[in-house]
Motif scaffolding. Structure first.
Motif, PDB file in Angstrom:
ATOM      1  N   LYS A   1       0.770  -1.432  -0.045  1.00 29.96           N
ATOM      2  CA  LYS A   1      -0.177   0.005  -0.149  1.00 29.96           C
ATOM      3  C   LYS A   1       0.741   1.658   0.022  1.00 29.96           C
ATOM      4  CE  LYS A   1      -3.970  -1.969   2.516  1.00 29.96           C
ATOM      5  NZ  LYS A   1      -4.910  -2.127   3.064  1.00 29.96           N
ATOM      6  N   GLY A   2      -0.124   2.397  -0.322  1.00 29.43           N
ATOM      7  CA  GLY A   2       0.831   3.768  -0.911  1.00 29.43           C
ATOM      8  C   GLY A   2       2.298   3.518  -1.918  1.00 29.43           C
ATOM      9  N   GLU A   3       2.352   2.729  -2.787  1.00 32.26           N
ATOM     10  CA  GLU A   3       3.828   3.020  -3.655  1.00 32.26           C
ATOM     11  C   GLU A   3       2.910   2.888  -5.392  1.00 32.26           C
ATOM     12  OE1 GLU A   3       4.987  -0.930  -3.400  1.00 32.26           O
ATOM     13  OE2 GLU A   3       6.744  -0.413  -2.158  1.00 32.26           O
ATOM     14  N   ARG A   4       3.633   3.550  -5.712  1.00 33.31           N
ATOM     15  CA  ARG A   4       2.742   3.637  -7.266  1.00 33.31           C
ATOM     16  C   ARG A   4       2.836   2.349  -7.875  1.00 33.31           C
ATOM     17  NH1 ARG A   4       7.092   7.319 -10.052  1.00 33.31           N
ATOM     18  NH2 ARG A   4       6.859   9.573  -8.974  1.00 33.31           N
TER      19      ARG A   4
ATOM     20  N   ARG B   1       7.388  12.843 -16.873  1.00 36.18           N
ATOM     21  CA  ARG B   1       5.920  12.567 -17.567  1.00 36.18           C
ATOM     22  C   ARG B   1       5.404  11.297 -16.229  1.00 36.18           C
ATOM     23  NH1 ARG B   1       4.375   9.488 -23.090  1.00 36.18           N
ATOM     24  NH2 ARG B   1       2.634   9.094 -22.418  1.00 36.18           N
ATOM     25  N   LEU B   2       3.827  10.992 -15.786  1.00 38.70           N
ATOM     26  CA  LEU B   2       3.323  10.270 -15.463  1.00 38.70           C
ATOM     27  C   LEU B   2       2.982   9.444 -15.963  1.00 38.70           C
ATOM     28  CD1 LEU B   2       0.687  12.880 -14.136  1.00 38.70           C
ATOM     29  CD2 LEU B   2       2.340  11.830 -12.634  1.00 38.70           C
ATOM     30  N   ARG B   3       3.315   7.896 -15.686  1.00 37.28           N
ATOM     31  CA  ARG B   3       2.409   6.415 -15.906  1.00 37.28           C
ATOM     32  C   ARG B   3       1.331   5.914 -15.176  1.00 37.28           C
ATOM     33  NH1 ARG B   3       6.732   6.923 -19.340  1.00 37.28           N
ATOM     34  NH2 ARG B   3       9.496   7.541 -18.796  1.00 37.28           N
ATOM     35  N   PRO B   4       1.025   5.296 -16.099  1.00 40.05           N
ATOM     36  CA  PRO B   4      -0.070   4.442 -15.591  1.00 40.05           C
ATOM     37  C   PRO B   4       0.699   4.048 -14.072  1.00 40.05           C
ATOM     38  CG  PRO B   4      -0.094   4.023 -17.412  1.00 40.05           C
ATOM     39  CD  PRO B   4       0.813   4.696 -17.432  1.00 40.05           C
ATOM     40  N   GLY B   5      -0.149   3.890 -12.906  1.00 42.03           N
ATOM     41  CA  GLY B   5      -0.173   4.014 -12.096  1.00 42.03           C
ATOM     42  C   GLY B   5      -0.075   4.263 -10.767  1.00 42.03           C
ATOM     43  N   ASP B   6       0.412   5.715 -11.374  1.00 41.78           N
ATOM     44  CA  ASP B   6       1.642   6.566 -10.494  1.00 41.78           C
ATOM     45  C   ASP B   6       0.726   7.234  -9.202  1.00 41.78           C
ATOM     46  OD1 ASP B   6       3.609   6.303 -12.056  1.00 41.78           O
ATOM     47  OD2 ASP B   6       4.138   8.347 -12.742  1.00 41.78           O
ATOM     48  N   PHE B   7      -0.467   6.948  -9.475  1.00 40.79           N
ATOM     49  CA  PHE B   7      -1.250   7.697  -8.842  1.00 40.79           C
ATOM     50  C   PHE B   7      -1.906   6.275  -7.705  1.00 40.79           C
ATOM     51  CE2 PHE B   7      -1.772  11.557 -11.282  1.00 40.79           C
ATOM     52  CZ  PHE B   7      -1.796  12.148 -10.281  1.00 40.79           C
ATOM     53  N   ALA B   8      -1.599   5.255  -7.635  1.00 36.58           N
ATOM     54  CA  ALA B   8      -1.781   3.940  -6.829  1.00 36.58           C
ATOM     55  C   ALA B   8      -3.595   3.144  -7.940  1.00 36.58           C
ATOM     56  CB  ALA B   8      -1.649   3.855  -5.604  1.00 36.58           C
ATOM     57  N   GLU B   9      -3.661   3.708  -9.149  1.00 37.93           N
ATOM     58  CA  GLU B   9      -4.436   3.240  -9.557  1.00 37.93           C
ATOM     59  C   GLU B   9      -4.382   1.537  -9.881  1.00 37.93           C
ATOM     60  OE1 GLU B   9      -2.716   5.193 -12.607  1.00 37.93           O
ATOM     61  OE2 GLU B   9      -2.628   5.817 -10.953  1.00 37.93           O
ATOM     62  N   ASN B  10      -5.563   0.816  -9.839  1.00 40.32           N
ATOM     63  CA  ASN B  10      -5.738  -0.402 -10.237  1.00 40.32           C
ATOM     64  C   ASN B  10      -5.723  -0.381 -11.846  1.00 40.32           C
ATOM     65  OD1 ASN B  10      -6.793  -1.302  -7.561  1.00 40.32           O
ATOM     66  ND2 ASN B  10      -4.548  -2.300  -8.128  1.00 40.32           N
ATOM     67  N   ILE B  11      -7.079   0.597 -12.065  1.00 44.44           N
ATOM     68  CA  ILE B  11      -7.360   0.493 -13.367  1.00 44.44           C
ATOM     69  C   ILE B  11      -7.584   2.128 -13.767  1.00 44.44           C
ATOM     70  CG2 ILE B  11      -8.962  -0.194 -15.388  1.00 44.44           C
ATOM     71  CD1 ILE B  11      -9.868  -2.047 -12.945  1.00 44.44           C
TER      72      ILE B  11
ATOM     73  N   PRO C   1      -6.532 -10.619  -6.845  1.00 46.21           N
ATOM     74  CA  PRO C   1      -5.232 -11.173  -6.075  1.00 46.21           C
ATOM     75  C   PRO C   1      -3.841 -10.949  -6.108  1.00 46.21           C
ATOM     76  CG  PRO C   1      -6.322 -12.808  -7.509  1.00 46.21           C
ATOM     77  CD  PRO C   1      -7.307 -11.339  -7.780  1.00 46.21           C
ATOM     78  N   GLY C   2      -2.720 -10.890  -5.051  1.00 45.61           N
ATOM     79  CA  GLY C   2      -1.821 -10.270  -5.631  1.00 45.61           C
ATOM     80  C   GLY C   2      -1.268  -8.877  -4.955  1.00 45.61           C
ATOM     81  N   ASP C   3      -2.610  -8.158  -5.119  1.00 43.64           N
ATOM     82  CA  ASP C   3      -2.763  -6.554  -5.827  1.00 43.64           C
ATOM     83  C   ASP C   3      -2.957  -6.500  -3.609  1.00 43.64           C
ATOM     84  OD1 ASP C   3      -3.306  -3.942  -6.476  1.00 43.64           O
ATOM     85  OD2 ASP C   3      -4.089  -4.059  -5.089  1.00 43.64           O
ATOM     86  N   ALA C   4      -1.893  -5.320  -3.109  1.00 44.91           N
ATOM     87  CA  ALA C   4      -2.480  -4.732  -2.122  1.00 44.91           C
ATOM     88  C   ALA C   4      -3.144  -4.399  -1.395  1.00 44.91           C
ATOM     89  CB  ALA C   4      -0.976  -3.711  -1.057  1.00 44.91           C
ATOM     90  N   HIS C   5      -4.090  -3.633  -1.885  1.00 44.30           N
ATOM     91  CA  HIS C   5      -5.716  -3.462  -1.435  1.00 44.30           C
ATOM     92  C   HIS C   5      -6.929  -4.568  -1.168  1.00 44.30           C
ATOM     93  CE1 HIS C   5      -3.941   0.244  -2.493  1.00 44.30           C
ATOM     94  NE2 HIS C   5      -4.360   0.474  -1.415  1.00 44.30           N
TER      95      HIS C   5
END
Length: 167
Positions: free
Chosen positions: A36-39, A85-95, A55-59
């Protein structure tokens, strides 16, 4: 796939428009993290397990915030104020998806995400001050524009899949 593109006059990535019917979006990236709390980092596809999440995701777990979704349009607005440049997952979003205004969906809305059926349980969240994402980006859009869902029916998600509001 072409999730984020760059306009010649604006070097910040901007979301491509999805077009199509109202209430229909498209998945641009599927991301996970072990802590949790990571990109989060992109994966080719993921299973969404009923009453659990990814499964396998911290949340993942038997709670109301099993999977997080964020609109590419929200990321593009944040990107406009950054020098990197922001990349997918930088805001800790799953989707990461486009073409649907997620944060305006009422709690209780059912969404078909890929082949999984989910239900919106929360809009935004409280962000703690020492958030690694906020430190890295200077802002975190998840507290304002990210949404959280509970998985009602298991299924799979991958970039290019539809996100649709169920009637």
């Amino acid at each position: 796939m072409g999730a984020l593109t760059q306009d010649e006059k604006n070097p910040a990535p901007v979301a491509e428009t999805a077009g199509g019917a109202p209430g229909v979006g498209r998945i641009l990236a599927v991301c996970i993290s072990e802590k949790k709390g990571e990109r989060k980092h992109p994966v080719a596809c993921a299973a969404l397990q009923a009453d659990w999440g990814i499964p396998g995701d911290a949340h993942a777990g038997n709670w109301h915030r099993q999977v997080s979704l964020l609109g590419a349009e929200s990321v593009a607005r944040a990107q406009a104020h950054l020098s990197f440049r922001l990349r997918p997952g930088d805001f800790a979003e799953n989707i990461l998806c486009e073409g649907i205004c997620l944060y305006r969906l009422p709690v209780g809305t059912k969404l078909r995400v890929g082949t999984a059926l989910t239900q919106v349980t929360q809009i935004g969240k409280q962000c703690h001050q020492d958030c690694a994402i906020r430190k890295a980006t200077g802002d975190c859009v998840m507290p304002r524009e990210g949404i959280f869902v509970r998985v009602l029916e298991s299924g799979e998600v991958r970039p290019g899949d539809a996100v649709t509001v169920e009637k």
